[in-house]
Each structure stands twice: as C-alpha cells, then as structure tokens.
Motif scaffolding. Structure first.
Motif, short mmCIF file in Angstrom:
data_model
loop_
_atom_site.label_atom_id
_atom_site.label_comp_id
_atom_site.label_asym_id
_atom_site.label_seq_id
_atom_site.Cartn_x
_atom_site.Cartn_y
_atom_site.Cartn_z
N LEU A 95 22.07 45.79 20.82
CA LEU A 95 23.09 45.76 19.77
C LEU A 95 24.49 45.84 20.35
N ASP A 120 21.24 46.40 12.46
CA ASP A 120 21.56 45.31 13.38
C ASP A 120 23.06 45.19 13.56
N ALA A 121 23.50 44.23 14.36
CA ALA A 121 24.91 44.12 14.73
C ALA A 121 25.80 43.86 13.53
N ARG A 122 25.37 42.97 12.63
CA ARG A 122 26.19 42.66 11.46
C ARG A 122 26.38 43.88 10.58
N ASP A 176 20.73 39.80 8.39
CA ASP A 176 20.13 38.52 8.75
C ASP A 176 18.96 38.25 7.81
N ALA A 180 29.97 40.57 20.98
CA ALA A 180 30.10 39.14 20.77
C ALA A 180 30.64 38.82 19.37
N LEU A 181 30.13 39.50 18.35
CA LEU A 181 30.60 39.26 16.98
C LEU A 181 32.09 39.55 16.84
N SER A 197 25.80 44.48 23.06
CA SER A 197 26.32 43.16 23.43
C SER A 197 26.46 42.26 22.21
N GLN A 198 25.57 42.40 21.23
CA GLN A 198 25.67 41.59 20.02
C GLN A 198 26.92 41.95 19.22
N HIS A 211 14.74 38.96 20.67
CA HIS A 211 15.88 39.76 20.21
C HIS A 211 15.65 40.35 18.83
N GLN A 212 15.32 39.52 17.84
CA GLN A 212 15.11 40.03 16.49
C GLN A 212 13.88 40.93 16.43
#
Length: 239
Positions: free
Chosen positions: A139, A113-115, A217, A145-146, A141-142, A198-199
């Motif tokens: 991912l 994921d993005a994180r 997450d 954003a992060l 765009s995520q 999303h998730q």
C-alpha cells in the motif's frame, strides 16, 4: 461440522505477528477426507472459530499435513491471547457465513486499499479508537503513486500532495507482509485468475488478520465478496 479442542498458540516467525493454533489429528482427518466439499477449491477452508466469548470468521490454511487456524487481532485482543497460551477452541467449518461476520458483531479491524487510505486522509477522517486499520506493505508504494500522479496531472500542488502522505501516516495503518501472506495471496490469485498478486494480497490479509475489507476498486470488491466481508468507509468511521 463442529469441534472443540485444546491447543497451544504459536507465532509465525516472520516480520508480521501472525498467530495460529493447529487442528488436532481427528479434525485433520475429517478435513482431508472432505476437503472437496469444504474448500474454496484450492485448499483453504472457510470456518468460524470461537475462543472464550469471541467468535470470528476466518479460513483454515493447510500446511505440512495439518490445518492452521489463524487467530485474528480482534480475537486475540478480546480474549487477551498471546504466544504460548493454551486455549479452548470452538471450530465450525462450512460456507454459510463466508460473506458475513458470522458472529453478530460489528467489524473493528479493517483492511484498506490505497484509494480508501487517500480518501480518508483527504477528508480529514478521524478513526474511532476502537477501530484499527491494516494493509499489505505494498500500500505504501501504491499510495505514493496515486498522490504523485495527482500532483503530476496538476490536480493538486506538491505541498498538498505531501500533506496527504503525512495525513495517511497519521491514520496509523498497520502494515503487514511476510511469507505466509505472500503464499496465501499467490493461491488466491491463481484461483481467481488474476495476472498479478497485488489485489489478492488485500483479500488474503483480510482472511488472516481482519474483520472486513474496504476498497475503492469495484473489481476487487466484486471478487472479494466470495471470500471476505466487504465494508464501507462509513463503517470505519462509525463508532
């Protein structure tokens, strides 16, 4: 229940290269008759599929009256399977291995994921050559954003933020997203009761294409354990 059958591999004609085989009539008849005992509750059935010497955990997808068996990258790569090939399929349906790899081998294809992507880039992680990363197209765009939020809050400067984005590109994440993934994610989101999909896309992509999901997450990890294997960033980096 276990079966062996011969089938022709076909490709989902979308922007992402999904490959499947269809289950034969006698298997379909059994699955339709016993789907209430086997399904997650919305049609998809947990399964283990073996071709040659390689076995992976996956989920059978109902479509047009038959069940489709997704052929993950790890399976296709190990057995050199391509569109149009005729293969001998070993299929087991049941729940007992849904939280494990089901094949006694370490995962090599990870959905991130993005994180996790940001953390890998920030720490300068080197992904072993035998491992591969994949993610839904969202991912991108995520991640953007992060990183932007970190710059906006003054935690890092813009130069550092842009370097993180460049380093994420260097991770060679394979981005996937098409109608098959969207439909799978929709059904998962309904089953779990999430307000958006999303998730659910991360779980769906793991079921279709990967060995394990790596997420930062806690909510996603908790929900995903009922459907896929959860791994850690350390598993990605371990040769």
């Amino acid at each position: 229940m276990d079966w062996q059958f011969d089938a022709e591999v076909f490709q989902w004609r979308g922007p992402a290269p999904y490959f499947f085989v269809a289950t034969p009539t006698h298997v379909n008849d059994f699955l339709h008759a016993h789907h209430g005992e086997l399904t997650y509750g919305w049609g998809v059935i947990p399964a283990q599929v073996r071709i040659g010497a390689t076995e992976v955990t996956t989920s059978l997808i109902p479509r047009d009256g038959v069940y489709l068996v997704p052929l993950k990258v790890a399976l296709r790569r190990a057995e050199r399977i391509d569109d149009g090939d005729h293969v001998r399929v070993g299929l087991h349906v049941g729940r007992e291995d849904v939280n494990g790899s089901g094949d006694g081998r370490e995962p090599t294809t990870f959905v991130v994921d993005a994180r996790v992507a940001v953390d890998l880039a920030t720490t300068g992680a080197t992904i072993p050559a035998e491992h591969s990363l994949t993610a839904p197209t969202l991912l991108r765009s995520q991640v953007l954003a992060l990183v932007y939020e970190s710059v906006h809050r003054g935690e890092i400067d813009e130069r550092a933020g842009r370097k993180i984005l460049d380093d994420i590109r260097g991770l060679r994440i394979r981005f996937l997203g098409d109608r098959s993934l969207e439909d799978h994610a929709w059904r998962l989101a309904v089953q779990i009761g999430w307000p958006d999909v999303h998730q659910a896309q991360y779980i769906a992509l793991t079921q279709l294409q990967a060995d394990a999901l790596v997420t930062g997450d806690d909510e996603l990890a908790s929900a995903a354990r009922a459907f896929v294997t959860i791994a850690t960033p350390a598993d990605i980096l371990r040769p």
